[in-house]
Motif scaffolding. Structure first.
Motif, PDB file in Angstrom:
ATOM      1  N   ASP A  34      36.398  40.322  41.634  1.00 56.17           N
ATOM      2  CA  ASP A  34      36.703  40.055  40.236  1.00 56.17           C
ATOM      3  C   ASP A  34      37.212  41.324  39.545  1.00 56.17           C
ATOM      4  OD1 ASP A  34      36.430  38.383  37.692  1.00 56.17           O
ATOM      5  OD2 ASP A  34      35.152  40.084  37.223  1.00 56.17           O
ATOM      6  N   ALA A  35      36.566  42.461  39.833  1.00 56.51           N
ATOM      7  CA  ALA A  35      36.980  43.727  39.231  1.00 56.51           C
ATOM      8  C   ALA A  35      38.394  44.095  39.674  1.00 56.51           C
ATOM      9  CB  ALA A  35      36.001  44.831  39.599  1.00 56.51           C
ATOM     10  N   ARG A  36      38.699  43.883  40.937  1.00 60.68           N
ATOM     11  CA  ARG A  36      40.034  44.185  41.457  1.00 60.68           C
ATOM     12  C   ARG A  36      41.092  43.310  40.777  1.00 60.68           C
ATOM     13  NH1 ARG A  36      42.993  47.946  44.339  1.00 60.68           N
ATOM     14  NH2 ARG A  36      41.337  48.192  45.907  1.00 60.68           N
ATOM     15  N   GLU A  37      40.807  42.025  40.609  1.00 54.16           N
ATOM     16  CA  GLU A  37      41.756  41.116  39.958  1.00 54.16           C
ATOM     17  C   GLU A  37      41.964  41.499  38.496  1.00 54.16           C
ATOM     18  OE1 GLU A  37      39.958  37.347  40.688  1.00 54.16           O
ATOM     19  OE2 GLU A  37      40.815  37.142  42.713  1.00 54.16           O
ATOM     20  N   SER A  38      40.889  41.905  37.830  1.00 58.08           N
ATOM     21  CA  SER A  38      41.003  42.349  36.438  1.00 58.08           C
ATOM     22  C   SER A  38      41.833  43.626  36.343  1.00 58.08           C
ATOM     23  CB  SER A  38      39.610  42.597  35.841  1.00 58.08           C
ATOM     24  OG  SER A  38      38.879  41.399  35.751  1.00 58.08           O
ATOM     25  N   TYR A  39      41.676  44.498  37.318  1.00 61.20           N
ATOM     26  CA  TYR A  39      42.456  45.740  37.378  1.00 61.20           C
ATOM     27  C   TYR A  39      43.953  45.420  37.459  1.00 61.20           C
ATOM     28  CZ  TYR A  39      44.576  49.850  39.601  1.00 61.20           C
ATOM     29  OH  TYR A  39      45.404  50.903  39.925  1.00 61.20           O
ATOM     30  N   GLU A  40      44.301  44.458  38.294  1.00 62.89           N
ATOM     31  CA  GLU A  40      45.705  44.090  38.447  1.00 62.89           C
ATOM     32  C   GLU A  40      46.256  43.484  37.155  1.00 62.89           C
ATOM     33  OE1 GLU A  40      47.404  44.938  40.926  1.00 62.89           O
ATOM     34  OE2 GLU A  40      45.850  45.467  42.389  1.00 62.89           O
ATOM     35  N   ARG A  41      45.478  42.605  36.511  1.00 62.53           N
ATOM     36  CA  ARG A  41      45.932  41.974  35.265  1.00 62.53           C
ATOM     37  C   ARG A  41      46.113  43.013  34.157  1.00 62.53           C
ATOM     38  NH1 ARG A  41      42.061  38.067  36.598  1.00 62.53           N
ATOM     39  NH2 ARG A  41      40.614  38.948  35.070  1.00 62.53           N
ATOM     40  N   GLN A  42      45.127  43.905  34.032  1.00 63.19           N
ATOM     41  CA  GLN A  42      45.192  44.921  32.985  1.00 63.19           C
ATOM     42  C   GLN A  42      46.378  45.852  33.203  1.00 63.19           C
ATOM     43  OE1 GLN A  42      43.367  44.743  30.415  1.00 63.19           O
ATOM     44  NE2 GLN A  42      43.117  46.735  29.446  1.00 63.19           N
ATOM     45  N   GLY A  43      46.618  46.221  34.444  1.00 56.17           N
ATOM     46  CA  GLY A  43      47.742  47.088  34.751  1.00 56.17           C
ATOM     47  C   GLY A  43      49.073  46.439  34.409  1.00 56.17           C
ATOM     48  N   LYS A  44      49.191  45.166  34.727  1.00 50.48           N
ATOM     49  CA  LYS A  44      50.425  44.436  34.433  1.00 50.48           C
ATOM     50  C   LYS A  44      50.683  44.392  32.936  1.00 50.48           C
ATOM     51  CE  LYS A  44      52.686  39.961  35.216  1.00 50.48           C
ATOM     52  NZ  LYS A  44      52.533  38.609  35.824  1.00 50.48           N
ATOM     53  N   LEU A  45      49.624  44.142  32.156  1.00 46.09           N
ATOM     54  CA  LEU A  45      49.776  44.063  30.711  1.00 46.09           C
ATOM     55  C   LEU A  45      50.136  45.425  30.130  1.00 46.09           C
ATOM     56  CD1 LEU A  45      49.649  42.481  28.107  1.00 46.09           C
ATOM     57  CD2 LEU A  45      47.174  42.788  28.085  1.00 46.09           C
ATOM     58  N   LEU A  46      49.470  46.480  30.600  1.00 39.93           N
ATOM     59  CA  LEU A  46      49.761  47.814  30.081  1.00 39.93           C
ATOM     60  C   LEU A  46      51.182  48.258  30.438  1.00 39.93           C
ATOM     61  CD1 LEU A  46      46.360  49.605  30.819  1.00 39.93           C
ATOM     62  CD2 LEU A  46      47.275  48.974  28.578  1.00 39.93           C
ATOM     63  N   ARG A  47      51.629  47.904  31.634  1.00 34.11           N
ATOM     64  CA  ARG A  47      52.999  48.252  32.013  1.00 34.11           C
ATOM     65  C   ARG A  47      54.015  47.507  31.159  1.00 34.11           C
ATOM     66  NH1 ARG A  47      50.586  48.066  37.140  1.00 34.11           N
ATOM     67  NH2 ARG A  47      51.281  45.906  37.458  1.00 34.11           N
ATOM     68  N   SER A  48      53.672  46.299  30.737  1.00 30.65           N
ATOM     69  CA  SER A  48      54.605  45.500  29.934  1.00 30.65           C
ATOM     70  C   SER A  48      54.865  46.094  28.564  1.00 30.65           C
ATOM     71  CB  SER A  48      54.085  44.064  29.797  1.00 30.65           C
ATOM     72  OG  SER A  48      52.991  44.004  28.880  1.00 30.65           O
ATOM     73  N   ILE A  49      53.935  46.948  28.093  1.00 29.05           N
ATOM     74  CA  ILE A  49      54.126  47.601  26.784  1.00 29.05           C
ATOM     75  C   ILE A  49      54.478  49.068  26.966  1.00 29.05           C
ATOM     76  CG2 ILE A  49      52.594  45.984  25.588  1.00 29.05           C
ATOM     77  CD1 ILE A  49      50.431  48.169  25.639  1.00 29.05           C
ATOM     78  N   ASN A  50      54.841  49.436  28.201  1.00 27.49           N
ATOM     79  CA  ASN A  50      55.200  50.825  28.514  1.00 27.49           C
ATOM     80  C   ASN A  50      54.104  51.797  28.120  1.00 27.49           C
ATOM     81  OD1 ASN A  50      57.863  50.133  29.450  1.00 27.49           O
ATOM     82  ND2 ASN A  50      58.467  49.864  27.304  1.00 27.49           N
ATOM     83  N   PHE A  51      52.879  51.388  28.424  1.00 27.61           N
ATOM     84  CA  PHE A  51      51.715  52.198  28.066  1.00 27.61           C
ATOM     85  C   PHE A  51      51.696  53.515  28.825  1.00 27.61           C
ATOM     86  CE2 PHE A  51      47.436  53.558  29.261  1.00 27.61           C
ATOM     87  CZ  PHE A  51      46.873  53.788  28.018  1.00 27.61           C
TER      88      PHE A  51
END
Length: 334
Positions: free
Chosen positions: A314-331
């Motif tokens: 679950d933690a790994r899947e959350s890591y992937e989702r969070q990374g995708k979202l942060l990359r989408s805003i050029n974080f």
């Protein structure tokens, strides 16, 4: 010469035999120590400052754990770097089962996107058991003219770029939930970073920043005291402690649903028997009927019976989702 060589060979063989014998004893010694564990106080590191959600849960859980463990449980605060300082402190301690970590799963799903830590969050630390589950609440200053979420959206659209929301840490759910809300509702609400919930909430209540996505344990007392207004919760269903506050799903934002968990973590390399004992003790506490009402008053639920493997997944899947979202805003980290 031949006699000396034979003597030397015999000594080497005897030494090897003793080494192998001692090596065979080590697992037995570890097993014996694990069987006796714990024989002294257990320390739980908290990767956040006093006053926040982790602190509240830590003090509650530590007290309850003393009964099944039969030892004092000490809460030791190691705030900073999104919890990474606490992780490093645990990793530098003996792997004897007397030092654990209490922290949100964000330590592996969020923090690695923000802080470059000298450890592998998916190999060096492992979740033992889930303690609590909770979702964020969108709260606002009571002085805002908007009384519900619909009015808030209308109000924010009329003031593009004029409103801000606070978050409790760079790159955390407190920030990305605001990003998602902006996108889904078509808003332009800015973001203000804080180091933890307490200072952010103080500014929201003081009117410096009007809005915030916050955890229930820290915001609940102020909501009940009328110092904060709760607009919506990101949980699948309404919180027992806030039955009159609707979910985002009810209000037409089903994608604004997020459940996070807090857990007890260990450094890798701790004897499996000790890990099993700590997990059993923790589950006894979290599944106790006496604990549920205490957690529900704070807007949280007891943790599930998920296995270590399930929690890691679950933690790994959350890591992937969070990374995708942060990359989408050029974080980019500050």
């Amino acid at each position: 010469m031949e006699i000396a060589l034979n003597c030397f060979t015999q000594i080497v063989r005897q030494g090897m035999a003793l080494t192998l014998a001692f090596g065979a004893l080590i697992p037995a010694m570890d097993a014996a120590r694990a069987a006796e564990w714990p024989t002294k106080p257990v320390r739980i590191l908290v990767g956040a400052p006093p006053g926040g959600t982790a602190d509240i849960v830590a003090r509650l859980i530590a007290h309850e754990l003393e009964t099944p463990l039969g030892q004092t449980v000490i809460v030791d605060y190691k705030p900073g770097a999104g919890g990474s300082i606490a992780v490093q402190s645990m990793l530098s301690s003996l792997r004897d089962g007397y030092t654990f970590l209490l922290i949100q799963k964000g330590i592996v799903s969020e923090v690695p996107h923000v802080v470059k830590a000298p450890y592998d969050p998916f190999k060096d630390i492992v979740p033992i058991a889930q303690l609590t589950r909770s979702s964020l609440i969108l709260v606002g200053n009571p002085g805002l003219p908007a009384k519900n979420l619909g009015e808030l959206v209308t109000y924010a659209k009329a003031k593009p770029g004029k409103l801000d929301y606070a978050n409790f840490g760079v790159g955390t759910r407190g920030q990305t939930m605001g990003v998602q809300f902006n996108r889904l509702a078509g808003l332009d609400v800015g973001n203000v970073n804080y180091k933890g919930s307490p200072p952010a909430l103080q500014d929201v209540m003081g009117g410096q920043v009007p809005l915030m996505f916050d955890g229930p344990a820290t915001s609940m007392p102020f909501i009940k005291a009328g110092k904060l207004r709760a607009y919506a919760v990101a949980s699948p269903k309404r919180m027992a402690a806030l039955p009159n506050v609707p979910t985002f799903t009810e209000l037409g934002y089903p994608d604004l649903q997020d459940v996070s968990w807090m857990g007890i973590w260990s450094a890798s390399g701790v004897p499996p028997a000790v890990i099993a004992k700590m997990r059993d003790a923790t589950l006894k506490v979290t599944q106790s009927p006496a604990l549920r009402p205490k957690l529900e008053q704070m807007g949280m639920e007891p943790g599930s019976l998920a296995t270590t493997e399930e929690l890691s997944k679950d933690a790994r899947e959350s890591y992937e989702r969070q990374g995708k979202l942060l990359r989408s805003i050029n974080f980019t980290p500050d």
